[in-house]
Each structure stands twice: as C-alpha cells, then as structure tokens.
Design an enzyme around this catalytic site. Sequence first.
Site, PDB file in Angstrom:
ATOM      1  N   HIS A 264      64.731 123.590  50.165  1.00  0.00           N
ATOM      2  CA  HIS A 264      66.397 124.791  49.411  1.00  0.00           C
ATOM      3  C   HIS A 264      67.509 124.120  48.563  1.00  0.00           C
ATOM      4  CE1 HIS A 264      68.537 128.628  49.762  1.00  0.00           C
ATOM      5  NE2 HIS A 264      70.008 127.985  49.571  1.00  0.00           N
ATOM      6  N   GLU A 265      67.951 123.410  49.316  1.00  0.00           N
ATOM      7  CA  GLU A 265      68.824 122.700  48.541  1.00  0.00           C
ATOM      8  C   GLU A 265      68.633 121.050  47.259  1.00  0.00           C
ATOM      9  OE1 GLU A 265      72.342 123.539  48.852  1.00  0.00           O
ATOM     10  OE2 GLU A 265      71.670 124.829  50.820  1.00  0.00           O
ATOM     11  N   HIS A 268      68.322 123.651  44.388  1.00  0.00           N
ATOM     12  CA  HIS A 268      69.054 124.197  43.722  1.00  0.00           C
ATOM     13  C   HIS A 268      68.810 122.288  42.527  1.00  0.00           C
ATOM     14  CE1 HIS A 268      70.499 127.576  45.290  1.00  0.00           C
ATOM     15  NE2 HIS A 268      71.039 127.498  46.456  1.00  0.00           N
ATOM     16  N   GLU A 294      69.380 130.368  43.107  1.00  0.00           N
ATOM     17  CA  GLU A 294      69.383 130.780  44.617  1.00  0.00           C
ATOM     18  C   GLU A 294      67.649 131.378  44.063  1.00  0.00           C
ATOM     19  OE1 GLU A 294      70.645 130.340  47.351  1.00  0.00           O
ATOM     20  OE2 GLU A 294      70.137 131.278  48.892  1.00  0.00           O
TER      21      GLU A 294
HETATM   22 ZN    ZN Z   1      71.183 128.258  48.024  1.00  0.00          ZN
END
Ligand code: ZN
Length: 501
Positions: A264-265, A268, A294
């Site tokens: 997830h990170e 980003h 996101e």
């Molecule tokens: Zn996030």
Amino acid sequence: MSTALADLKARLGRIEDLKAASNVLSWDQETYMPPGGAEARAHQLSTLQTMAHEEFVADETGTLLDRAEADLNGADPLGDDASLIRVTRRDYERDRKLPSSLVAELSKTVSEAKEAWKAARANDDFGRFAPLLRRIVNLNLQKAEALGYESEPYDALLDEYEPGMKTATVADTFERLREDLVPIVDAIAASPSLDNEVLHRTFPVDKQKQFAHAVIRDLGYDFDRGREDVSAHPFTTSFSTGDVRLTTRYNESYFPAAFFSTLHEAGHGLYEQGIDDALDRTPLAEGTSLGMHESQSRLYENLVGRSRAFWSHYFPSLKEAFPDALGDTNLDTFYRAINRVEPSLIRVEADEVTYNLHIMLRFELERGLINQDIDVDTLPELWREKMEDYLGIVPDTDADGVLQDVHWSLGAIGYFPTYALGNLMSVQLMEQIREDHPGLDDDLAAGRFGPLLDWLRAHVHQHGRKITAPDLLQRITGDELSAEPWLAYVRSKFGSVYDLR
Ligand code: ZN
C-alpha cells in the site's frame, strides 16, 4: 523566464524547503525520536509551519502571481509554468480567505481534542470527546463559510482534500455503491467462511522485511531514492522526488499486516517518486488529491497484490522464505485466505469488499454534522444503526465504534470519502490499463511490473498537481467517477473466490 516568474519560483522554493524540513521532523517524530523530544518537537514544527504559511499568504506572493500571470501571454495551460501559477493561485486564494484567528483557534482546539479523544477511546467514554468534537464541527463550519461553497458547506471542506470534487457527486456515487454492495456482503456472509489460519502462523520479522523489500523493488520502488522504517501507523512522506520514505509495522504472527501495508505505502511512494523532476521544489510536486493518491496505493495493494496472477509468480518464493509456516499449504488456499471477506467493526482492519461501507457511514455522519442535520450527542447511536444496516454487526463499545478513528480529533472533516474514492478510481484506471495492455495478467504472473509502472507514470504520476483528479480521470478513461467498474470487479473476483452465483 520572466523575472516575475523567477522571483515567484524562488519564493515558492523557499516555502517548499520549510515544508520539507517540517516533514523530515515529523517523519523523525514517528520513527526514531525518543519520547523526551515531544515538547520541543511540537515547537519546532509549529515554528517551521507558521513561517511557511506566513511567507505564502503574504501580499508579496499575490503581487508576484499577478506579474507572472501577466507575463504568461497565452502559454500552454498545461505547461509547467501556467500550471504552477494556476495551482498556486488556487492555494493562495484559499489560504487568504481563512482568518488567522480561525486558524489559531482550530489548531488550539485540535491539540486539546487529540488528548480528549485518546482518553475517551481508552475509557470508552464518548462524553469526554463530545464537547471537543462539537467545537471542531463549529470551527469547520466557520471555515466552510469563510471559504465559500456552491451547494453545501461540506463542499468547501471536501475540496481541501479532493480539489474539484462535489459532495453531491460523492453522495450519488456512494448511494449507487451501497445499493449493490450490501447484498453482495450479505451473500458472502451467508456463504461458508474461508479459513485463513495459515496467515496466523509464525513469520519471522527479518524474513518478512526481506521478502517485502524484494517485492516492492520488483514493482519499481527505488531504494536509492527512498527507504522503509517502522512506525506505529504506516505512512509515506516525501521531502523531494529523490527522497520518498515509507513506514510499516510488523506482526510476527499475522503475515498480511506488514506485507500488504508495505505494498500500500509503496503504491503511494511510486506516485511520489514518479513525479516529474522538473516540478521539484514547487507546490506541484505532490499527488493531485488524496483520492488519486489512494487509487495508487489500493491498485498495488489490492488489484495487483491480492490477485491470483501476482501470487502465481511469488508464492513459490514466499514458501521458500517461510518453509515452517507454509510448507504444507498451496497457492489456492493462500489466495483464498488473503481474500477472505468478513464484516468487521474496525475500518483499518476491513477487507477489500466491506471497506467502502465503513467509509460511507462516516461520510454520511460528518456531512450531517456539518450541514447541522445531526447533533454530536446522537453520533454513537447513529453509528450503531448504520453498522447494523450496512454490515449487519454492532459494536459493543464506542471505542470500537464512533471513537475508533483519529481523523475528527485532528480537525479533519471531508477527508474520509477520499479513501473510497481511491478504491473506485483504482478500478477505473485498471480497466483502462487492461484495455491498453491486454497482457497485463501475463506480465504480473511473470513478475514483469515495468509496463504497469510505465503506464502509471505516463498517465498519472508525472503530472503531480498539474491536473485535478476529476480532469485526470476524464482524460484517461473518458469517464467521470463511477461505482460501476468497482462493483463489476468485486462481483467477478469475489463471486469466484466464494463460488457465488
Ligand atoms: Zn493510503
């Protein structure tokens, strides 16, 4: 370059330096700072942030903007200079509308609210947080009035996190989503539960780290321009396109915790590392909205990281890394385990399917608060009613209900919907990627992640804030925000995971 533009860039560059320095201090606070540093750090951060804010809202910034704008002479509106001026003007006018007394009152209230929220949550005592929350709602309402809006005050607050997005669009999209999603969740809840015991075995932390780092390196995350450390709550922060850092937290007895938060990170982080270098040290060198940001993290975490193709490539090496935990298991069992769906009380632990329902509930409540349709005192009860309606479960305590999230105590109202918008946008983008690259699954199954990243860089990452999220989505997919692609994806994927018909 005109002198006015050069002067404007120099000024904005100094402001970006102050912001980056305060980001470094915040990162340090969450990763390495000893507890004794807290009080001094609060002063240091406040000093840097005040300096950046004052320099930005000063009359001189406006004068330079006027002069640089006059020098543009019909330059390409999507060029770097025209975009810089357009986006900076939007930020400048917005920030100038907020009276400094209101900003000061909000920041004072937030520091009290954070403490009150922590105590309220620890003691399951909503009454302790309620008066602070009421003040935060009132101050946010004043903020909305100062900023101005077309249809309702919530528009002004949402616009801070998701520029160009309207409350009515979010409400319509969520309505559509809920209509189809609640029955899907009901059908899954009525099916035999999937066993995920295999994920709860022992996974030594050093091996988890090695494995996750190898994977995100394969995805394209550049460790020469980034690093990963441990913090209580995972996050990504950027000091320049050359220094984009991730954090995670490890759980030795639950594999998905660190692995999927790292993916997830990294999603980003790939966005921030992919912004055009030419935009560095300007206000354009950031993701265009929280929702679009996101969409990138969710794309890598869920659409890639929880796909069968991805694991058909990685499962053999995962098994090799954790022979004790996974020696007796196979790809199919593992794939189903990481895609288990179960209505749960806590948003941050929610699965891919039920997550958006947690967001809708919060959006409806905070919109009602800001539009003065809902009173703070009724929140715990409304929370329980909506949990029952949407997820079929009810928390026993407010700590596991209305008090679970930090956002409202930070003064952030209008932030929650961006999580669900990101989920929807991720699938809208993925549909286009599949159209442009019909062989995507073969790429993933072969561990070839370059074509995916190249596409995202070309269409999303490189632009930074030059194009707003609604415009970017329109440009890429020819469509506006829509729940349909996400619903179709969920029906297809989880229909097969759960053998639904
Ligand atoms: Zn996030």
